[in-house]
Design a protein around this motif. Structure first.
Motif, PDB file in Angstrom:
ATOM      1  N   UNK A 209       0.738  -1.172   0.114  1.00  0.00           N
ATOM      2  CA  UNK A 209      -0.134  -0.091  -0.146  1.00  0.00           C
ATOM      3  C   UNK A 209       0.810   1.268   0.126  1.00  0.00           C
ATOM      4  N   UNK A 210       1.911   0.996   0.700  1.00  0.00           N
ATOM      5  CA  UNK A 210       2.880   2.397   0.761  1.00  0.00           C
ATOM      6  C   UNK A 210       3.550   2.682  -0.415  1.00  0.00           C
ATOM      7  N   UNK A 211       3.926   1.759  -1.240  1.00  0.00           N
ATOM      8  CA  UNK A 211       4.474   1.655  -2.577  1.00  0.00           C
ATOM      9  C   UNK A 211       3.386   2.208  -3.543  1.00  0.00           C
ATOM     10  N   UNK A 212       2.198   1.712  -3.720  1.00  0.00           N
ATOM     11  CA  UNK A 212       1.110   2.121  -4.330  1.00  0.00           C
ATOM     12  C   UNK A 212       1.044   3.693  -4.123  1.00  0.00           C
ATOM     13  N   UNK A 213       0.736   4.042  -2.751  1.00  0.00           N
ATOM     14  CA  UNK A 213       0.471   5.310  -2.566  1.00  0.00           C
ATOM     15  C   UNK A 213       1.705   6.277  -2.907  1.00  0.00           C
ATOM     16  N   UNK A 214       2.924   5.882  -2.865  1.00  0.00           N
ATOM     17  CA  UNK A 214       4.006   6.525  -3.478  1.00  0.00           C
ATOM     18  C   UNK A 214       3.782   6.941  -4.715  1.00  0.00           C
ATOM     19  N   UNK A 215       3.400   6.129  -5.721  1.00  0.00           N
ATOM     20  CA  UNK A 215       3.416   6.161  -7.201  1.00  0.00           C
ATOM     21  C   UNK A 215       2.082   7.178  -7.293  1.00  0.00           C
ATOM     22  N   UNK A 216       1.034   7.170  -6.569  1.00  0.00           N
ATOM     23  CA  UNK A 216       0.139   8.265  -6.738  1.00  0.00           C
ATOM     24  C   UNK A 216       0.455   9.542  -6.509  1.00  0.00           C
ATOM     25  N   UNK A 217       1.326   9.811  -5.404  1.00  0.00           N
ATOM     26  CA  UNK A 217       1.780  10.968  -4.778  1.00  0.00           C
ATOM     27  C   UNK A 217       2.750  11.407  -5.834  1.00  0.00           C
ATOM     28  N   UNK A 218       3.568  10.526  -6.539  1.00  0.00           N
ATOM     29  CA  UNK A 218       4.616  11.259  -7.327  1.00  0.00           C
ATOM     30  C   UNK A 218       4.354  11.139  -8.879  1.00  0.00           C
ATOM     31  N   UNK A 219       3.504  10.402  -9.260  1.00  0.00           N
ATOM     32  CA  UNK A 219       3.179  10.225 -10.854  1.00  0.00           C
ATOM     33  C   UNK A 219       1.708  10.987 -11.012  1.00  0.00           C
ATOM     34  N   UNK A 220       1.129  10.972 -10.334  1.00  0.00           N
ATOM     35  CA  UNK A 220      -0.378  11.820 -10.356  1.00  0.00           C
ATOM     36  C   UNK A 220      -0.705  12.961  -9.735  1.00  0.00           C
ATOM     37  N   UNK A 221      -0.435  12.987  -8.479  1.00  0.00           N
ATOM     38  CA  UNK A 221      -0.765  14.350  -7.747  1.00  0.00           C
ATOM     39  C   UNK A 221      -0.012  15.778  -8.109  1.00  0.00           C
ATOM     40  N   UNK A 222       1.442  15.335  -8.575  1.00  0.00           N
ATOM     41  CA  UNK A 222       2.029  16.634  -9.043  1.00  0.00           C
ATOM     42  C   UNK A 222       1.327  17.498 -10.023  1.00  0.00           C
ATOM     43  N   UNK A 223       0.556  16.722 -10.849  1.00  0.00           N
ATOM     44  CA  UNK A 223       0.030  17.628 -12.000  1.00  0.00           C
ATOM     45  C   UNK A 223      -0.986  18.388 -11.379  1.00  0.00           C
ATOM     46  N   UNK A 224      -1.693  18.152 -10.275  1.00  0.00           N
ATOM     47  CA  UNK A 224      -2.604  18.932  -9.637  1.00  0.00           C
ATOM     48  C   UNK A 224      -2.166  20.314  -9.077  1.00  0.00           C
ATOM     49  N   UNK A 225      -0.486  20.538  -8.833  1.00  0.00           N
ATOM     50  CA  UNK A 225      -0.112  21.650  -8.557  1.00  0.00           C
ATOM     51  C   UNK A 225      -0.486  22.757  -9.516  1.00  0.00           C
ATOM     52  N   UNK A 226      -0.598  22.586 -10.842  1.00  0.00           N
ATOM     53  CA  UNK A 226      -1.109  23.607 -11.504  1.00  0.00           C
ATOM     54  C   UNK A 226      -2.574  24.002 -11.894  1.00  0.00           C
ATOM     55  N   UNK A 227      -3.529  23.217 -10.716  1.00  0.00           N
ATOM     56  CA  UNK A 227      -4.756  23.451 -11.093  1.00  0.00           C
ATOM     57  C   UNK A 227      -5.228  24.505 -10.143  1.00  0.00           C
ATOM     58  N   UNK A 228      -6.172  25.268 -10.323  1.00  0.00           N
ATOM     59  CA  UNK A 228      -6.552  26.230  -9.234  1.00  0.00           C
ATOM     60  C   UNK A 228      -6.848  25.732  -7.796  1.00  0.00           C
ATOM     61  N   UNK A 229      -6.917  26.688  -6.838  1.00  0.00           N
ATOM     62  CA  UNK A 229      -7.001  26.539  -5.407  1.00  0.00           C
ATOM     63  C   UNK A 229      -8.720  26.077  -5.227  1.00  0.00           C
ATOM     64  N   UNK A 230      -8.768  25.179  -4.415  1.00  0.00           N
ATOM     65  CA  UNK A 230      -8.024  24.717  -3.286  1.00  0.00           C
ATOM     66  C   UNK A 230      -7.259  23.075  -3.805  1.00  0.00           C
ATOM     67  N   UNK A 231      -7.426  22.995  -5.137  1.00  0.00           N
ATOM     68  CA  UNK A 231      -6.838  21.864  -5.567  1.00  0.00           C
ATOM     69  C   UNK A 231      -5.267  21.790  -5.390  1.00  0.00           C
TER      70      UNK A 231
END
Length: 480
Positions: A209-231
């Motif tokens: 679960x930790x590894x899967x969560x790491x993949x989501x955090x590093x491969x998916x979540x970063x794209x949300x940094x450029x979306x409007x707040x609060x995302x």
């Protein structure tokens, strides 16, 4: 200039700059405390020798104009003082040009140190600190509006840091794809921390679960940094929590803390206002000359980002690489492969002038790397134990030990005080040993039953000779 100002990030900028100053403080303190043995005139990899063969254009540094151990120490002290003043808020209270000058000096001085640091400074977090430190020069002071363009540039750094690390993993070791890397990582990481034993013994399904969560955090979540707040803020919050998890599971210098620092710059003031209840920020201004300079820096970052961006999608992705001499825009990534077995080099000395099977060998203890099986791993990060980290690499392959390891052994044989200060325990307090040797051991964490029975954190088994007994007259290379 409504297009320029990010008025809802005044407190975010303050937190970011104070936290970055804290990292600078640690980095300069590490340089001050460790340079004599590692890089000094009589060190293992002397800076003067390096400067004699490497021109300024390849390694920009003030030390090309002058070097002495006293001058290096003074440089590090200036960095410590400026970082401390910035941390307590003095720098941001200065005029805008003076504030920028302080941040420039911090960046230039650390640039000078890192560029002559050779193997001891060959870590991704050095370039990361320099890249972020460069952007900090142009973020303004307490009287100016936070520049929106540079806040986006900081998100771009955080994106490359996280997404690059994710891509290097998914392209690398198969254990990242089958979710089994954490069956080994906590045990074999460069410098385990006080809780690493417990993390290692978490149930195998939770490791997946930790590894899967790491993949989501590093491969998916970063794209949300450029979306409007609060995302964007939520994405940064997820990254901050993930990095805090990594902080308590091991020692990775200031790498995790830099990711946290970058995440703070994404959280809008509305979040902190709701959490801490502070009022509205003070009025701010935007000098035209500064706005023009910020736009120019943004364009520079955009142009220099081509190579790192291309690297992210390349099948031959480089890890922790700089594409310019000043480390302005870099690529990052770590642990593309995970070692499955922990090797450690154990260094010993003897007072026997003629070592033989019956000679008494006494072990040198390092501050951070595993040694005595009964000693619990300690927490040092964000402080960086450079010698301990290089010892981990040396255990993986003797090639990593050249050319500094024989110099390290020679300094133990000479009883060099600067070198001994880097160690936790000197088994020869009265006079240096006559001979020093190094042996390769295999280490593993104890099981729960072994820990209850012995109190040990590690089990170790000797494997081979890393360095045969050497005296000051006959120190030779390393071998397995």
């Amino acid at each position: 200039m409504e297009w320029f100002s990010a008025d809802d990030y005044w407190f975010a900028r303050l937190l970011f700059l104070r936290a970055l100053a804290a990292v600078y403080l640690v980095a300069f303190a590490v340089a001050l405390n460790q340079f004599r043995a590692l890089l000094g005139t009589d060190g293992m990899l002397p800076i003067p020798r390096y400067l004699a063969r490497v021109p300024f254009r390849r390694a920009p540094s003030i030390f090309h104009w002058h070097y002495s151990d006293r001058f290096f120490a003074g440089t590090a002290v200036v960095g410590v003082v400026l970082a401390a003043l910035t941390l307590v808020g003095v720098t941001e209270a200065l005029s805008l040009p003076a504030t920028m000058a302080v941040w420039f000096v911090l960046w230039a001085l650390y640039q000078s140190i890192a560029n002559v640091g050779q193997t001891w400074y060959a870590f991704g977090w050095e370039s990361l600190l320099l890249e972020v430190g460069f952007l900090a020069i142009f973020l303004g002071n307490a009287a100016t509006a936070p520049p929106f363009l540079l806040l986006i540039a900081l998100r771009w750094v955080l994106f490359r840091l996280e997404f690059g690390a994710g891509m290097i993993k998914i392209r690398g070791d198969t254990c990242w794809r089958d979710l089994t890397c954490l069956h080994y990582h906590h045990e074999t990481q460069p410098m385990p921390g006080p809780f690493s034993w417990y993390f290692h013994h978490l149930p195998a399904p939770l490791h997946r679960v930790e590894v899967a969560g790491n993949h989501v955090t590093q491969l998916v979540v970063p794209f949300a940094l450029f979306l409007p707040q609060p995302v964007a803020g939520i994405a940064a919050g997820v990254m901050i929590l993930t990095q805090l998890w990594l902080v308590i599971s091991g020692n990775f210098s200031w790498l995790n803390w830099m990711a946290i620092v970058l995440g703070l710059a994404v959280l809008p003031d509305g979040f902190w206002r709701a959490l801490l209840g502070f009022g509205s920020p003070p009025p701010t201004t935007t000098p035209l000359w500064w706005a023009v300079l910020v736009v120019a820096v943004t364009v520079l970052v955009l142009v220099l980002s081509w190579a790192p961006a291309k690297n992210l999608v390349s099948r031959r992705q480089a890890m922790n690489a700089s594409f310019d001499r000043l480390h302005l825009v870099n690529t990052y990534g770590a642990f593309g492969s995970v070692t499955k077995i922990r090797w450690e080099v154990v260094v010993e000395g003897t007072a026997d002038p003629h070592p033989g099977p019956d000679s008494a060998w006494r072990e040198y203890e390092f501050k951070g790397k595993p040694g005595d099986p009964h000693r619990r791993p300690a927490q040092f990060a964000p402080y960086h134990l450079r010698l301990d980290w290089l010892m981990w690499f040396a255990a993986l392959s003797p090639g990593y030990a050249e050319p500094w390891f024989t110099g390290f052994v020679a300094r133990l044989l000479a009883g060099d005080r600067a070198t001994l200060k880097l160690l936790r325990h000197n088994p020869f307090p009265d006079e240096p040993p006559r001979y020093v040797r190094a042996r390769l051991f295999r280490y593993r964490f104890t099981t729960r039953a072994e820990r209850r029975a012995t109190g040990d954190w590690w089990v170790r088994e000797p494997q081979s000779t890393f360095l045969p007994p050497a005296s000051l007259r006959g120190a030779t290379g390393v071998a397995r």
